[in-house]
Scaffold this active site. Structure first.
Site, PDB file in Angstrom:
ATOM      1  N   HIS A 313       0.692  -1.338  -0.187  1.00  0.00           N
ATOM      2  CA  HIS A 313       0.090   0.049  -0.056  1.00  0.00           C
ATOM      3  C   HIS A 313       0.652   1.385  -0.164  1.00  0.00           C
ATOM      4  CE1 HIS A 313      -4.266  -1.165   0.581  1.00  0.00           C
ATOM      5  NE2 HIS A 313      -3.695  -2.438   0.856  1.00  0.00           N
ATOM      6  N   LYS A 493      -8.691  13.872   4.138  1.00  0.00           N
ATOM      7  CA  LYS A 493      -7.947  12.732   4.145  1.00  0.00           C
ATOM      8  C   LYS A 493      -7.009  12.670   5.354  1.00  0.00           C
ATOM      9  CE  LYS A 493      -6.313  14.203   0.121  1.00  0.00           C
ATOM     10  NZ  LYS A 493      -6.455  12.717  -0.825  1.00  0.00           N
ATOM     11  N   ARG A 494      -6.244  11.583   5.598  1.00  0.00           N
ATOM     12  CA  ARG A 494      -5.208  11.731   6.810  1.00  0.00           C
ATOM     13  C   ARG A 494      -4.452  12.898   6.529  1.00  0.00           C
ATOM     14  NH1 ARG A 494      -4.588   7.796  10.542  1.00  0.00           N
ATOM     15  NH2 ARG A 494      -3.478   9.565  11.481  1.00  0.00           N
ATOM     16  N   LYS A 499       0.661  14.089   1.738  1.00  0.00           N
ATOM     17  CA  LYS A 499      -0.511  14.630   1.058  1.00  0.00           C
ATOM     18  C   LYS A 499      -0.379  16.087   1.105  1.00  0.00           C
ATOM     19  CE  LYS A 499      -3.064  10.498   2.866  1.00  0.00           C
ATOM     20  NZ  LYS A 499      -3.924   9.954   1.728  1.00  0.00           N
ATOM     21  N   THR A 600      -8.303   6.802  -2.829  1.00  0.00           N
ATOM     22  CA  THR A 600      -9.688   6.591  -2.967  1.00  0.00           C
ATOM     23  C   THR A 600     -10.511   7.657  -2.791  1.00  0.00           C
ATOM     24  OG1 THR A 600      -9.928   5.456  -0.727  1.00  0.00           O
ATOM     25  CG2 THR A 600      -9.753   3.845  -2.464  1.00  0.00           C
ATOM     26  N   LYS A 604     -14.067   8.904  -5.127  1.00  0.00           N
ATOM     27  CA  LYS A 604     -15.333   9.327  -4.516  1.00  0.00           C
ATOM     28  C   LYS A 604     -15.850  10.587  -4.876  1.00  0.00           C
ATOM     29  CE  LYS A 604     -13.765   6.967  -0.102  1.00  0.00           C
ATOM     30  NZ  LYS A 604     -13.244   7.228   1.029  1.00  0.00           N
TER      31      LYS A 604
HETATM   32  C1  LIG Z   1     -11.998   7.354   1.349  1.00  0.00           C
HETATM   33  C2  LIG Z   1     -11.296   7.696   2.978  1.00  0.00           C
HETATM   34  C3  LIG Z   1     -10.109   8.002   3.154  1.00  0.00           C
HETATM   35  C4  LIG Z   1      -8.988   7.835   2.104  1.00  0.00           C
HETATM   36  O1  LIG Z   1      -9.106   9.148   1.431  1.00  0.00           O
HETATM   37  P1  LIG Z   1      -7.567   9.423   0.670  1.00  0.00           P
HETATM   38  O2  LIG Z   1      -7.924  10.699  -0.180  1.00  0.00           O
HETATM   39  O3  LIG Z   1      -7.276   8.131  -0.534  1.00  0.00           O
HETATM   40  O4  LIG Z   1      -6.706   9.333   1.472  1.00  0.00           O
HETATM   41  C5  LIG Z   1      -9.724   8.336   4.420  1.00  0.00           C
HETATM   42  N1  LIG Z   1     -10.604   8.480   5.489  1.00  0.00           N
HETATM   43  C6  LIG Z   1     -12.147   8.323   5.183  1.00  0.00           C
HETATM   44  C7  LIG Z   1     -12.865   8.706   6.127  1.00  0.00           C
HETATM   45  C8  LIG Z   1     -12.673   7.880   3.842  1.00  0.00           C
HETATM   46  O5  LIG Z   1     -13.795   7.781   3.731  1.00  0.00           O
END
Ligand SMILES: *Cc1c(COP(=O)(O)O)cnc(C)c1O
Length: 755
Positions: A313, A493-494, A499, A600, A604
């Site tokens: 990952h 995101k985290r 990032k 991901t 979304k």
């Molecule tokens: C999809 C999702 C993530 C992952 O987000 P990235 O932008 O791909 O890092 C993290 N936390 C939550 C709650 C999510 O729904």
């Protein structure tokens, strides 16, 4: 179940009419009904069954999702409304399961949904954390962490009578199995198996989320990713991992034997997917159990290699776990001789330190063990897999070219469209029929409407409604009012330096100065953040602090606040994501190229009609290919440039800082009078120094390109709404390939061969 039957059942369970029920009563009753209904779709397994082992499952709230999958959602909603109740309020009653942290855990949850939807036999194996990661709130512009107790009386995780003996540091424990039903959309019901100890005791938690790390019996499954900044925390992670894989491995073998396996043929009964390195010990544990049952060591190794596959990952070195040998000798002495033997096999065969499992400093490299002793290693986006093959894992790729493969991540459209954006879902259905819910490629049919003014108007209207709903939710939750007529740009995101929330921060400071100078953006901007920082990650917390402080400074300045607002959502989780994503205009995917394995979140947002502002990183590359460059905002260094810069080791942030007046001005502002007035000097100076003297994730070389592309997006959005809507529609129409149904079908065809 008909609507009438549903109504009768609810009344029977609550022992009163629906009108006079509390939301808690309704929730409990519906949980019971859902469990009964989902049990009807459990199917006997024949042939190969998948076990997806993962330290995290970020499953989100389950009631609505399960009702959708079982085809009961609309009836329940109507029934509630007819009795003066709202689905939205009912959802608030359910605590969000705290079993995950970020993308990796969310991926595991999407995969379980797709497995069940595609009617494939595939269960999850994980741990039942009592407090998950932590609950985040802000205090004096700082992140504050408290335990996230989510296990109420009516948890979806059902206690079973089943326990497995697990030996940790020579002491015997009992791992109890809990089960959560996983429903598929018009599909079968699978299971998420979670292990726990009966002896866990939250009273060992002290201030915040601190606790006695040595009292294993009481603390083992309290928290996900306990602070690993000291040895006790790191050792605790090994305890957790072994509890999970040992109980899991015993369950897998038991399952197989029950279905007729003689264990020599285990690979005909079981496929194990190792989600990142946390469950890697399942390899030596399975070998240990098989040899205990009389199978020769060499054959056991062969069997396990055929059964197991590994997903990588990340290329961040910090996340490729390596454990000091003596940690493993302490916690899992029964595994060390096996790991030792596996290492010998590798060293005898290849005589190359770079691919050894145990290095010269006596560290055990979990990923190396995974690659040698599984039949498949996959990356999670095309670019990521190429980087693994060509640089990070090149030594291994040369040994096993046939084992490396790509499986670009995906998301379940049930949660990330049907559930979170019902208005858009209904409209798409009206335009192209319901087929896209199970066959995401049907979204392509939307392209036919790209120049249909009526359709574009409706797309804009739906976005507007979602922004309104988000604004109301935010007002209720955090007491913050946002301008619904502004452009919403969201980075959720985290929090991690790779990032690059700090790049966004510098942009916002830049905008602040521009507005002050009378250079107004073409449209008011609302910059929304959602992010948790790991409790021991100082700089990540400093970035949160700087953003919150800047938000306060701007809010106090009427000249600027008319045009620019920064909002930081507390406690970002799946429920928050479901509110934020449908409301987004511009999706911020600005990681340093080569560092984000896939992402991901990017998928979304795209699916919900946001345009992406991003670097050529992770799955952004595939999104850009799918939608075409006119429908995405790409900027910044390429992954090759970044990799070269790291290799040369000649990046000097200070030179960029000195050479560019805009960069200098933005970074200097961090410790301006205004910022120091609202924030903490320690944190702000530390972040400033980090950016000038280190900037390990190369924020500054991308700064100007980021500003230009982002301002271009603001201008495009402001000047031509219809064209923006058209490009949003094209993004939605191209999102089909990012369905996790596609991803799971590929895993099954190429790795698992289930059933
Ligand atoms: C999809 C999702 C993530 C992952 O987000 P990235 O932008 O791909 O890092 C993290 N936390 C939550 C709650 C999510 O729904």
């Amino acid at each position: 179940m008909t609507k009438k039957e549903l109504e009768n059942k609810l009344i029977e369970l609550c022992k009163k009419n629906i009108k006079s029920c509390s939301y808690e009563e309704l929730y409990t009753a519906l949980l019971n009904i859902t469990e009964e209904e989902s049990a009807k779709h459990v199917e006997a397994v024949t042939g190969r069954k998948l076990y997806y082992i993962s330290a995290e499952f970020l499953i989100g709230k389950l009631l609505s999702n399960n009702l959708i999958n079982l085809g009961l959602y609309d009836d329940v909603k109507k029934l509630l409304e007819a009795n003066g109740k709202s689905m939205a309020e009912l959802e608030e009653t359910e605590p969000e399961p705290s079993l995950g942290n970020g993308g990796l855990g969310r991926l595991a949850a999407c995969f379980l949904d797709s497995l069940a939807t595609l009617n494939l036999p595939g269960d999850g194996i994980g741990l039942r954390y009592h407090c998950g990661l932590f609950r985040q709130n802000f205090n004096n512009n700082l992140q504050n962490e408290t335990p996230d107790f989510w296990l109420g009386d009516d948890s979806w995780a059902k206690k079973t009578e089943k326990v497995y003996p697990v030996s940790l540091a020579g002491k015997n424990y009992e791992a109890r199995l809990y089960k959560i039903a996983v429903t598929g959309y018009e599909g079968r019901t699978n299971c998420l198996n979670l292990f726990d100890l009966d002896t866990i005791d939250p009273s060992v938690i002290g201030d915040g989320i601190s606790f006695d790390k040595n009292d294993i019996e009481k603390n083992l499954t309290l928290f996900l990713y306990p602070d690993d900044s000291d040895d006790a925390g790191r050792i605790l992670r090994i305890y957790q991992q072994y509890l999970m894989v040992s109980a899991g491995a015993q369950m897998i073998l038991e399952d197989a034997v029950e279905r007729g396996s003689d264990l020599h043929d285990l690979a005909d009964y079981a496929a194990v997917q190792i989600n990142d390195t946390h469950p890697s010990m399942v390899i030596p544990e399975l070998i240990r159990l098989l040899t205990e049952k009389g199978i020769e060591f060499e054959e056991a190794v062969e069997i396990v290699t055929k059964v197991c596959a590994y997903t990588n990952h990340t290329i961040l070195a910090e996340a490729l776990e390596k454990w000091p040998r003596h940690f493993l000798e302490t916690v899992v002495p029964q595994l060390m001789p096996i790991i030792e033997k596996l290492n010998h096999i590798v060293c005898d065969k290849y005589n190359d330190q770079a691919v050894a499992i145990i290095d010269q400093w006596q560290n055990v490299h979990m990923a190396n063990m995974d690659i040698h002793f599984t039949h498949s290693t996959n990356g999670v986006a095309a670019l990521h897999t190429e980087i693994l093959k060509n640089s990070e894992l090149n030594h291994f790729y040369r040994l096993y070219p046939e084992r490396f493969n790509n499986k670009t991540n995906g998301i379940t459209f049930r949660r990330w469209l049907l559930k979170c954006n019902p208005e858009l879902t209904a409209y798409i259905e009206k335009l192209i029929g319901p087929g896209f819910k199970k066959d995401a490629s049907e979204l392509e049919k939307l392209a036919a409407f790209a120049d249909d003014e009526k359709v574009l108007k409706q797309i804009m209207k739906i976005k507007k409604n979602n922004k309104k709903a988000f604004a109301q939710w935010l007002e209720a939750k955090q007491g913050i009012t946002v301008n619904e007529n502004s452009m919403f740009m969201i980075q959720s995101k985290r929090l991690h330096e790779y990032k690059r929330q700090q790049l966004n921060l510098l942009y916002l400071i830049h905008q602040y100065y521009e507005i002050k100078a009378g250079h107004l953006p073409k449209k008011p901007i609302t910059a929304v953040f959602g992010a948790k920082a790991a409790p021991a990650y100082t700089i990540a917390k400093d970035i949160i602090h700087a953003l919150l402080t800047l938000s306060e400074v701007i809010a106090a300045d009427p000249e600027v606040s008319k045009w620019l607002q920064i909002v930081f959502i507390e406690n970002y989780n799946v429920a928050a994501a479901e509110k934020m994503i449908p409301a987004c205009d511009l999706s911020e995917q600005i990681s340093l190229a080569s560092k984000e394995a896939s992402g991901t979140g990017n998928m979304k947002f795209m699916l919900n009609g946001a345009l992406t502002l991003g670097t050529m990183d992770g799955a952004n590359v595939e999104i850009a290919e799918a939608v075409g460059e006119e429908n995405i905002y790409i900027f910044g260094q390429s992954s090759n440039q970044v990799i070269r810069r790291y290799a040369q080791g000649d990046y000097c942030a200070k030179e960029w800082y000195e050479a560019d007046s805009n960069i200098k001005r933005a970074i200097n502002f961090l410790t301006s009078e205004a910022m120091l007035g609202a924030g903490c000097a320690d944190n702000l100076y530390r972040l400033q120094n980090e950016l000038i003297y280190k900037d390990w994730f190369q924020t500054l070389p991308d700064f100007n390109a980021y500003v230009v592309r982002k301002n271009q997006a603001v201008e495009d959005y402001a000047l031509n709404q219809k064209d923006w809507a058209k490009r949003a529609l094209i993004n939605i129409s191209k999102a089909g390939q990012f369905s996790s149904d596609r991803t799971i079908a590929e895993y099954n065809d190429e790795i698992w061969h289930l059933g």
